[in-house]
Design an enzyme around this catalytic site. Structure first.
Site, PDB file in Angstrom:
ATOM      1  N   GLU A 177       8.222  17.778  -6.799  1.00  0.00           N
ATOM      2  CA  GLU A 177       7.541  18.991  -6.342  1.00  0.00           C
ATOM      3  C   GLU A 177       6.658  19.615  -7.414  1.00  0.00           C
ATOM      4  O   GLU A 177       6.191  20.744  -7.272  1.00  0.00           O
ATOM      5  CB  GLU A 177       8.582  20.010  -5.861  1.00  0.00           C
ATOM      6  CG  GLU A 177       9.448  19.503  -4.714  1.00  0.00           C
ATOM      7  CD  GLU A 177       8.751  19.521  -3.360  1.00  0.00           C
ATOM      8  OE1 GLU A 177       8.153  20.552  -3.015  1.00  0.00           O
ATOM      9  OE2 GLU A 177       8.818  18.497  -2.650  1.00  0.00           O
ATOM     10  N   HIS A 252      12.376  26.114  -4.725  1.00  0.00           N
ATOM     11  CA  HIS A 252      11.882  25.604  -6.006  1.00  0.00           C
ATOM     12  C   HIS A 252      12.464  26.451  -7.129  1.00  0.00           C
ATOM     13  O   HIS A 252      12.766  27.640  -6.942  1.00  0.00           O
ATOM     14  CB  HIS A 252      10.347  25.678  -6.094  1.00  0.00           C
ATOM     15  CG  HIS A 252       9.632  24.742  -5.179  1.00  0.00           C
ATOM     16  ND1 HIS A 252       8.506  25.089  -4.464  1.00  0.00           N
ATOM     17  CD2 HIS A 252       9.877  23.451  -4.860  1.00  0.00           C
ATOM     18  CE1 HIS A 252       8.087  24.068  -3.754  1.00  0.00           C
ATOM     19  NE2 HIS A 252       8.903  23.058  -3.978  1.00  0.00           N
ATOM     20  N   CYS A 373       3.388  30.534  -7.688  1.00  0.00           N
ATOM     21  CA  CYS A 373       3.043  29.430  -6.789  1.00  0.00           C
ATOM     22  C   CYS A 373       1.546  29.127  -6.821  1.00  0.00           C
ATOM     23  O   CYS A 373       1.139  27.984  -6.630  1.00  0.00           O
ATOM     24  CB  CYS A 373       3.448  29.762  -5.357  1.00  0.00           C
ATOM     25  SG  CYS A 373       5.211  29.683  -5.029  1.00  0.00           S
TER      26      CYS A 373
END
Length: 449
Positions: A177, A252, A373
Protein backbone atom coordinates in the site's frame (compact mmCIF):
# COMPACT_ATOMS: atom_id res chain seq x y z
CA UNK A 1 28.17 11.63 8.93
CA UNK A 2 26.21 14.48 7.32
CA UNK A 3 25.55 14.13 3.61
CA UNK A 4 24.81 17.03 1.23
CA UNK A 5 22.00 19.40 2.08
CA UNK A 6 18.66 17.72 1.49
CA UNK A 7 15.01 18.58 1.83
CA UNK A 8 11.79 16.66 2.27
CA UNK A 9 9.50 17.53 -0.61
CA UNK A 10 5.81 16.72 -0.47
CA UNK A 11 4.18 15.82 -3.78
CA UNK A 12 0.42 16.15 -3.40
CA UNK A 13 -2.05 14.51 -5.74
CA UNK A 14 -4.39 16.79 -7.64
CA UNK A 15 -7.93 15.58 -7.09
CA UNK A 16 -9.33 14.28 -10.36
CA UNK A 17 -12.52 15.39 -12.16
CA UNK A 18 -14.34 12.13 -11.28
CA UNK A 19 -14.08 12.56 -7.49
CA UNK A 20 -17.16 10.82 -6.09
CA UNK A 21 -18.44 8.83 -3.12
CA UNK A 22 -18.99 5.28 -4.32
CA UNK A 23 -17.99 3.67 -1.00
CA UNK A 24 -15.49 1.31 -2.62
CA UNK A 25 -13.11 0.83 0.30
CA UNK A 26 -14.24 -1.79 2.82
CA UNK A 27 -12.35 -1.13 6.05
CA UNK A 28 -12.28 2.63 5.49
CA UNK A 29 -15.04 3.88 7.80
CA UNK A 30 -15.41 7.32 6.22
CA UNK A 31 -15.54 5.93 2.69
CA UNK A 32 -18.31 3.48 3.50
CA UNK A 33 -20.33 5.85 5.70
CA UNK A 34 -20.55 8.47 2.93
CA UNK A 35 -21.39 5.98 0.18
CA UNK A 36 -23.80 7.31 -2.48
CA UNK A 37 -23.69 10.89 -1.24
CA UNK A 38 -23.08 13.76 -3.65
CA UNK A 39 -19.49 14.95 -4.12
CA UNK A 40 -18.13 18.29 -5.26
CA UNK A 41 -15.05 17.61 -7.44
CA UNK A 42 -14.34 21.32 -7.93
CA UNK A 43 -14.31 22.00 -4.19
CA UNK A 44 -12.21 18.88 -3.55
CA UNK A 45 -9.56 19.92 -6.06
CA UNK A 46 -9.45 23.48 -4.74
CA UNK A 47 -9.17 22.36 -1.12
CA UNK A 48 -6.15 20.23 -1.97
CA UNK A 49 -4.62 22.94 -4.15
CA UNK A 50 -4.92 25.52 -1.39
CA UNK A 51 -3.17 23.23 1.06
CA UNK A 52 -0.29 22.88 -1.39
CA UNK A 53 -0.05 26.64 -1.92
CA UNK A 54 -0.18 27.47 1.79
CA UNK A 55 2.65 25.05 2.58
CA UNK A 56 4.71 26.32 -0.35
CA UNK A 57 4.19 29.87 0.91
CA UNK A 58 5.50 28.76 4.31
CA UNK A 59 8.73 27.64 2.69
CA UNK A 60 8.15 23.91 2.32
CA UNK A 61 9.16 22.08 -0.84
CA UNK A 62 5.82 21.35 -2.53
CA UNK A 63 5.23 19.50 -5.77
CA UNK A 64 2.18 18.33 -7.69
CA UNK A 65 1.30 14.85 -8.98
CA UNK A 66 -1.34 14.61 -11.71
CA UNK A 67 -4.62 12.66 -11.55
CA UNK A 68 -4.88 9.43 -13.49
CA UNK A 69 -7.20 9.02 -16.45
CA UNK A 70 -10.67 8.20 -15.17
CA UNK A 71 -12.99 6.64 -16.03
CA UNK A 72 -10.60 3.89 -17.08
CA UNK A 73 -11.95 2.63 -20.39
CA UNK A 74 -9.02 0.20 -20.38
CA UNK A 75 -10.41 -1.59 -17.29
CA UNK A 76 -13.91 -1.76 -18.72
CA UNK A 77 -12.65 -3.21 -22.01
CA UNK A 78 -10.46 -5.69 -20.12
CA UNK A 79 -13.57 -7.08 -18.42
CA UNK A 80 -15.48 -7.56 -21.66
CA UNK A 81 -17.31 -4.34 -22.51
CA UNK A 82 -16.93 -3.36 -26.16
CA UNK A 83 -18.04 -0.78 -28.70
CA UNK A 84 -17.26 2.91 -28.74
CA UNK A 85 -16.48 4.64 -25.47
CA UNK A 86 -20.05 5.81 -24.86
CA UNK A 87 -21.34 2.27 -25.44
CA UNK A 88 -18.78 0.82 -23.05
CA UNK A 89 -19.83 3.21 -20.29
CA UNK A 90 -23.56 2.73 -20.93
CA UNK A 91 -23.35 -1.05 -20.88
CA UNK A 92 -21.17 -1.06 -17.75
CA UNK A 93 -23.67 1.24 -16.03
CA UNK A 94 -26.50 -1.20 -16.83
CA UNK A 95 -24.78 -4.52 -16.24
CA UNK A 96 -22.01 -3.88 -13.70
CA UNK A 97 -22.29 -0.47 -12.03
CA UNK A 98 -19.79 -1.59 -9.41
CA UNK A 99 -17.16 -2.01 -12.15
CA UNK A 100 -17.98 1.40 -13.60
CA UNK A 101 -17.54 2.86 -10.12
CA UNK A 102 -14.14 1.18 -9.79
CA UNK A 103 -13.12 2.43 -13.23
CA UNK A 104 -14.19 5.98 -12.31
CA UNK A 105 -12.59 6.31 -8.87
CA UNK A 106 -10.40 9.34 -8.26
CA UNK A 107 -8.53 7.46 -5.50
CA UNK A 108 -5.12 8.24 -7.01
CA UNK A 109 -5.50 11.65 -5.33
CA UNK A 110 -4.18 9.93 -2.18
CA UNK A 111 -0.57 9.80 -3.26
CA UNK A 112 0.60 8.39 0.06
CA UNK A 113 -0.42 5.16 -1.67
CA UNK A 114 1.33 5.97 -4.94
CA UNK A 115 4.69 4.45 -4.01
CA UNK A 116 7.28 3.79 -1.34
CA UNK A 117 10.25 6.14 -1.63
CA UNK A 118 13.79 5.71 -0.25
CA UNK A 119 16.24 8.63 -0.46
CA UNK A 120 19.70 8.31 -1.93
CA UNK A 121 21.33 8.54 1.51
CA UNK A 122 19.82 5.14 2.39
CA UNK A 123 20.13 3.15 -0.83
CA UNK A 124 22.97 0.93 -1.96
CA UNK A 125 23.40 2.59 -5.36
CA UNK A 126 22.99 6.17 -4.11
CA UNK A 127 19.84 6.86 -6.15
CA UNK A 128 16.35 7.81 -4.99
CA UNK A 129 14.21 4.67 -5.34
CA UNK A 130 10.47 4.52 -6.00
CA UNK A 131 8.33 1.37 -5.95
CA UNK A 132 4.75 2.03 -7.07
CA UNK A 133 2.30 0.28 -4.77
CA UNK A 134 0.34 -2.60 -6.30
CA UNK A 135 -2.67 -1.85 -4.03
CA UNK A 136 -3.80 -5.40 -4.67
CA UNK A 137 -6.52 -5.37 -2.00
CA UNK A 138 -8.96 -3.16 -3.96
CA UNK A 139 -9.84 -3.32 -7.65
CA UNK A 140 -10.25 0.44 -8.05
CA UNK A 141 -6.72 0.96 -6.71
CA UNK A 142 -5.04 -2.14 -8.17
CA UNK A 143 -5.40 -0.59 -11.64
CA UNK A 144 -3.33 2.47 -10.70
CA UNK A 145 0.30 1.38 -10.54
CA UNK A 146 1.12 1.31 -14.27
CA UNK A 147 -0.18 4.83 -14.75
CA UNK A 148 1.48 5.94 -11.52
CA UNK A 149 4.81 4.66 -12.79
CA UNK A 150 4.42 6.69 -15.99
CA UNK A 151 3.62 9.83 -13.99
CA UNK A 152 6.64 9.32 -11.74
CA UNK A 153 8.78 8.71 -14.81
CA UNK A 154 7.67 12.02 -16.32
CA UNK A 155 8.61 13.91 -13.14
CA UNK A 156 11.70 12.00 -11.98
CA UNK A 157 13.13 11.22 -15.40
CA UNK A 158 16.88 11.32 -14.68
CA UNK A 159 17.84 7.66 -14.44
CA UNK A 160 21.27 8.54 -13.04
CA UNK A 161 19.55 9.95 -9.94
CA UNK A 162 16.18 8.16 -9.77
CA UNK A 163 15.24 4.47 -10.00
CA UNK A 164 11.56 3.74 -10.57
CA UNK A 165 10.76 0.07 -10.08
CA UNK A 166 7.74 -1.83 -11.28
CA UNK A 167 5.10 -2.66 -8.69
CA UNK A 168 5.36 -5.97 -6.87
CA UNK A 169 3.27 -8.82 -8.32
CA UNK A 170 -0.39 -8.11 -7.61
CA UNK A 171 -1.15 -10.97 -5.28
CA UNK A 172 -2.50 -10.78 -1.71
CA UNK A 173 0.72 -12.36 -0.42
CA UNK A 174 2.58 -9.26 -1.64
CA UNK A 175 -0.08 -6.67 -0.91
CA UNK A 176 1.68 -3.30 -0.90
CA UNK A 177 0.00 0.00 0.00
CA UNK A 178 2.98 2.30 -0.42
CA UNK A 179 4.13 5.16 1.79
CA UNK A 180 0.95 5.05 3.89
CA UNK A 181 2.71 2.20 5.74
CA UNK A 182 6.24 3.61 5.60
CA UNK A 183 8.17 6.44 7.19
CA UNK A 184 11.78 7.35 7.75
CA UNK A 185 13.78 8.68 10.65
CA UNK A 186 17.06 10.64 10.43
CA UNK A 187 18.70 13.52 12.26
CA UNK A 188 18.76 15.58 9.06
CA UNK A 189 17.04 14.65 5.82
CA UNK A 190 20.37 14.20 4.03
CA UNK A 191 21.77 11.84 6.67
CA UNK A 192 21.60 8.08 6.45
CA UNK A 193 18.40 7.09 8.21
CA UNK A 194 16.30 4.21 9.47
CA UNK A 195 13.31 3.24 7.34
CA UNK A 196 10.23 2.07 9.21
CA UNK A 197 7.88 -0.39 7.48
CA UNK A 198 4.53 -1.25 9.07
CA UNK A 199 2.53 -4.28 7.95
CA UNK A 200 -0.86 -5.69 8.83
CA UNK A 201 -0.07 -9.38 8.60
CA UNK A 202 2.44 -11.95 7.42
CA UNK A 203 1.13 -14.15 4.63
CA UNK A 204 3.42 -17.04 5.56
CA UNK A 205 4.30 -16.39 9.17
CA UNK A 206 2.50 -16.64 12.47
CA UNK A 207 0.94 -13.82 14.40
CA UNK A 208 -2.35 -12.12 15.18
CA UNK A 209 -4.59 -10.93 12.38
CA UNK A 210 -7.63 -8.63 12.25
CA UNK A 211 -11.02 -10.30 12.27
CA UNK A 212 -13.37 -7.62 10.92
CA UNK A 213 -11.44 -5.77 8.23
CA UNK A 214 -8.62 -7.00 5.97
CA UNK A 215 -4.96 -6.28 6.57
CA UNK A 216 -3.81 -4.75 3.30
CA UNK A 217 -0.02 -4.66 3.75
CA UNK A 218 2.01 -7.83 4.22
CA UNK A 219 5.39 -8.26 5.83
CA UNK A 220 6.52 -10.06 2.70
CA UNK A 221 5.73 -6.98 0.57
CA UNK A 222 7.52 -4.62 2.94
CA UNK A 223 10.64 -6.79 2.94
CA UNK A 224 10.53 -7.03 -0.85
CA UNK A 225 10.44 -3.24 -1.23
CA UNK A 226 13.37 -2.87 1.18
CA UNK A 227 15.38 -5.36 -0.93
CA UNK A 228 14.51 -3.59 -4.18
CA UNK A 229 15.68 -0.29 -2.71
CA UNK A 230 18.98 -1.74 -1.52
CA UNK A 231 18.37 -0.94 2.15
CA UNK A 232 20.62 -2.43 4.81
CA UNK A 233 19.18 -4.60 7.57
CA UNK A 234 20.75 -2.42 10.25
CA UNK A 235 18.75 0.56 8.97
CA UNK A 236 15.30 -0.99 8.57
CA UNK A 237 12.63 -1.81 11.14
CA UNK A 238 9.52 -3.89 10.41
CA UNK A 239 6.59 -3.58 12.81
CA UNK A 240 3.14 -5.11 12.83
CA UNK A 241 0.12 -2.88 13.10
CA UNK A 242 -2.21 -3.84 15.96
CA UNK A 243 -4.99 -6.02 14.52
CA UNK A 244 -7.59 -4.49 16.83
CA UNK A 245 -6.98 -0.99 15.44
CA UNK A 246 -7.32 -2.31 11.88
CA UNK A 247 -10.69 -3.66 12.98
CA UNK A 248 -11.52 -0.19 14.32
CA UNK A 249 -10.98 1.38 10.88
CA UNK A 250 -7.20 1.98 10.80
CA UNK A 251 -6.75 0.56 7.32
CA UNK A 252 -3.27 2.11 6.89
CA UNK A 253 -0.61 2.94 9.46
CA UNK A 254 -0.87 6.64 8.60
CA UNK A 255 -4.29 6.67 10.26
CA UNK A 256 -2.67 5.86 13.64
CA UNK A 257 0.93 7.17 13.38
CA UNK A 258 3.10 9.75 11.62
CA UNK A 259 6.85 10.30 11.80
CA UNK A 260 9.37 12.97 10.86
CA UNK A 261 13.14 13.12 11.38
CA UNK A 262 13.61 12.02 15.00
CA UNK A 263 9.95 12.04 16.10
CA UNK A 264 7.27 9.36 15.97
CA UNK A 265 3.79 10.67 16.84
CA UNK A 266 1.40 7.78 17.40
CA UNK A 267 -1.40 6.28 19.45
CA UNK A 268 -0.52 3.94 22.29
CA UNK A 269 -2.35 1.09 20.52
CA UNK A 270 -0.67 1.53 17.14
CA UNK A 271 1.64 -1.51 17.04
CA UNK A 272 2.04 -5.06 18.27
CA UNK A 273 4.70 -5.11 21.06
CA UNK A 274 4.83 -1.33 20.85
CA UNK A 275 7.67 -0.71 23.27
CA UNK A 276 9.83 -3.32 21.54
CA UNK A 277 9.23 -1.37 18.34
CA UNK A 278 10.42 1.80 20.06
CA UNK A 279 13.48 -0.02 21.41
CA UNK A 280 14.51 -1.30 17.99
CA UNK A 281 14.07 2.12 16.39
CA UNK A 282 16.02 3.75 19.20
CA UNK A 283 18.86 1.21 19.00
CA UNK A 284 19.28 1.45 15.23
CA UNK A 285 19.07 5.23 15.25
CA UNK A 286 21.51 5.45 18.15
CA UNK A 287 24.04 3.53 16.04
CA UNK A 288 23.78 6.39 13.53
CA UNK A 289 24.17 9.01 16.24
CA UNK A 290 20.53 10.01 15.89
CA UNK A 291 18.16 10.57 18.83
CA UNK A 292 14.61 9.23 18.83
CA UNK A 293 11.44 10.48 20.51
CA UNK A 294 8.13 8.61 20.62
CA UNK A 295 5.27 11.00 21.36
CA UNK A 296 2.56 8.54 22.36
CA UNK A 297 -1.07 9.60 22.75
CA UNK A 298 -2.86 7.58 25.45
CA UNK A 299 -6.26 5.97 24.93
CA UNK A 300 -7.47 7.80 28.04
CA UNK A 301 -7.08 11.14 26.25
CA UNK A 302 -7.84 10.24 22.63
CA UNK A 303 -9.50 6.93 21.82
CA UNK A 304 -8.81 5.00 18.64
CA UNK A 305 -12.34 5.87 17.56
CA UNK A 306 -11.60 9.57 18.08
CA UNK A 307 -8.39 9.19 16.09
CA UNK A 308 -10.22 7.51 13.20
CA UNK A 309 -13.10 9.98 13.08
CA UNK A 310 -10.84 13.05 13.30
CA UNK A 311 -7.77 11.71 11.45
CA UNK A 312 -5.49 13.18 14.10
CA UNK A 313 -2.61 10.97 12.97
CA UNK A 314 -3.34 11.25 9.26
CA UNK A 315 -1.49 14.52 9.56
CA UNK A 316 1.70 15.94 8.13
CA UNK A 317 4.56 16.41 10.56
CA UNK A 318 6.88 18.90 8.91
CA UNK A 319 10.18 20.56 9.81
CA UNK A 320 10.43 24.24 8.91
CA UNK A 321 13.70 25.92 7.96
CA UNK A 322 14.22 27.08 11.57
CA UNK A 323 13.87 23.52 12.89
CA UNK A 324 10.39 23.90 14.36
CA UNK A 325 7.95 21.04 13.75
CA UNK A 326 4.48 21.78 12.42
CA UNK A 327 1.55 19.38 12.55
CA UNK A 328 -0.87 19.78 9.64
CA UNK A 329 -4.33 18.45 10.58
CA UNK A 330 -7.81 18.49 9.02
CA UNK A 331 -10.50 20.72 10.52
CA UNK A 332 -12.26 17.61 11.83
CA UNK A 333 -9.62 17.61 14.59
CA UNK A 334 -11.08 20.88 15.84
CA UNK A 335 -14.60 19.48 15.71
CA UNK A 336 -13.80 16.56 18.02
CA UNK A 337 -13.68 17.89 21.59
CA UNK A 338 -11.18 15.32 22.92
CA UNK A 339 -8.82 15.70 19.99
CA UNK A 340 -9.04 19.50 20.11
CA UNK A 341 -8.26 19.45 23.83
CA UNK A 342 -5.22 17.26 23.22
CA UNK A 343 -3.91 19.55 20.48
CA UNK A 344 -4.44 22.60 22.68
CA UNK A 345 -2.36 20.96 25.39
CA UNK A 346 0.71 20.35 23.21
CA UNK A 347 2.33 23.68 24.03
CA UNK A 348 2.25 23.06 27.77
CA UNK A 349 3.57 19.48 27.44
CA UNK A 350 6.91 20.53 25.90
CA UNK A 351 6.50 18.09 23.02
CA UNK A 352 8.49 18.08 19.75
CA UNK A 353 5.44 19.62 18.02
CA UNK A 354 5.66 23.42 18.00
CA UNK A 355 2.63 24.46 15.98
CA UNK A 356 -0.63 23.06 14.61
CA UNK A 357 -2.01 24.15 11.24
CA UNK A 358 -5.64 23.34 10.37
CA UNK A 359 -6.94 22.83 6.83
CA UNK A 360 -10.37 22.35 5.30
CA UNK A 361 -10.14 19.08 3.35
CA UNK A 362 -13.76 18.08 3.84
CA UNK A 363 -14.26 16.54 0.39
CA UNK A 364 -11.23 14.28 0.76
CA UNK A 365 -12.02 13.47 4.38
CA UNK A 366 -15.51 12.20 3.49
CA UNK A 367 -13.81 9.54 1.39
CA UNK A 368 -11.33 8.67 4.15
CA UNK A 369 -8.28 10.72 3.16
CA UNK A 370 -6.66 13.45 5.26
CA UNK A 371 -3.53 15.61 4.84
CA UNK A 372 -1.12 12.66 5.01
CA UNK A 373 -3.08 10.68 2.43
CA UNK A 374 -2.77 13.50 -0.08
CA UNK A 375 1.04 13.66 -0.13
CA UNK A 376 4.01 11.52 -1.17
CA UNK A 377 7.21 12.41 0.70
CA UNK A 378 10.40 12.49 -1.38
CA UNK A 379 13.74 13.46 0.20
CA UNK A 380 15.95 15.22 -2.36
CA UNK A 381 19.36 16.84 -2.23
CA UNK A 382 20.08 19.97 -4.26
CA UNK A 383 21.20 18.12 -7.37
CA UNK A 384 18.24 15.73 -7.25
CA UNK A 385 15.80 18.59 -6.78
CA UNK A 386 17.29 20.31 -9.82
CA UNK A 387 16.71 17.11 -11.82
CA UNK A 388 12.97 17.06 -11.08
CA UNK A 389 10.60 18.32 -13.79
CA UNK A 390 10.63 21.99 -12.80
CA UNK A 391 7.05 22.66 -13.86
CA UNK A 392 5.52 20.56 -11.06
CA UNK A 393 6.84 22.76 -8.23
CA UNK A 394 4.14 24.84 -6.58
CA UNK A 395 4.50 28.61 -6.88
CA UNK A 396 2.28 31.62 -7.50
CA UNK A 397 2.15 31.11 -11.26
CA UNK A 398 1.35 27.39 -11.09
CA UNK A 399 -1.30 27.98 -8.45
CA UNK A 400 -3.01 30.58 -10.66
CA UNK A 401 -2.89 28.25 -13.66
CA UNK A 402 -4.25 25.25 -11.79
CA UNK A 403 -6.96 27.23 -10.02
CA UNK A 404 -8.25 28.50 -13.38
CA UNK A 405 -7.87 25.02 -14.90
CA UNK A 406 -10.11 23.56 -12.18
CA UNK A 407 -12.72 26.25 -12.86
CA UNK A 408 -12.73 25.39 -16.57
CA UNK A 409 -12.99 21.62 -16.28
CA UNK A 410 -14.52 20.47 -12.99
CA UNK A 411 -18.12 19.93 -12.00
CA UNK A 412 -19.39 21.19 -8.66
CA UNK A 413 -21.73 18.22 -8.22
CA UNK A 414 -21.18 14.54 -8.93
CA UNK A 415 -23.40 11.74 -7.67
CA UNK A 416 -22.61 8.05 -8.25
CA UNK A 417 -25.40 7.91 -10.86
CA UNK A 418 -23.60 10.60 -12.86
CA UNK A 419 -20.76 8.19 -13.59
CA UNK A 420 -22.97 6.80 -16.37
CA UNK A 421 -22.81 10.14 -18.21
CA UNK A 422 -20.47 9.68 -21.22
CA UNK A 423 -19.78 13.41 -21.18
CA UNK A 424 -17.77 12.88 -17.99
CA UNK A 425 -15.13 10.94 -19.93
CA UNK A 426 -14.79 13.72 -22.50
CA UNK A 427 -14.57 16.33 -19.76
CA UNK A 428 -11.90 14.38 -17.92
CA UNK A 429 -9.81 13.79 -21.03
CA UNK A 430 -9.98 17.47 -21.99
CA UNK A 431 -8.86 18.44 -18.50
CA UNK A 432 -5.94 16.01 -18.45
CA UNK A 433 -4.88 16.93 -21.98
CA UNK A 434 -4.52 20.56 -20.90
CA UNK A 435 -2.81 19.53 -17.66
CA UNK A 436 -0.02 17.76 -19.54
CA UNK A 437 0.89 21.11 -21.05
CA UNK A 438 0.69 22.99 -17.75
CA UNK A 439 2.90 20.46 -15.94
CA UNK A 440 5.10 19.49 -18.90
CA UNK A 441 4.22 15.81 -18.61
CA UNK A 442 4.55 14.79 -22.25
CA UNK A 443 2.64 11.66 -23.31
CA UNK A 444 1.84 10.49 -19.78
CA UNK A 445 -1.78 9.69 -20.73
CA UNK A 446 -2.62 7.23 -23.49
CA UNK A 447 -6.37 7.99 -23.65
CA UNK A 448 -7.02 4.43 -24.77
CA UNK A 449 -10.28 3.97 -26.61
Amino acid sequence: MQASKAYEANFDGLVGPTHNYAGLSFGNVASRSNEKSVANPKAAAKQGLRKMKRLADLGFQQGVLPPLERPSIRLLRDVGFSGDDASVIARAAREAPELLAAASSASAMWTANAATVSPSADTEDGRVHFTPANLAAKLHRAIEHGETRRSLGAIFADEARFRIHHALPGTPALGDEGAANHTRFAREYGDKGVEFFVYGKSEYGQGPQPQRYPARQTLEASRAVARLHGLSSDATVFAQQSPDVIDAGVFHNDVIAVGNRTTLFCHERAFVDQHKVYDELRTKLDALGTPFTALEVPESEVSVEDAVSSYLFNSQLLSSADGRQLLVVPQECRENARVAAYLDSLASRKTPIDEVLVFDLRESMKNGGGPACLRLRVVLDDAERAAVNARVWMNDALFTQLDAWIDRHYRDRLAPADLADPKLLAESRAALDELTTILGLGAVYDFQR
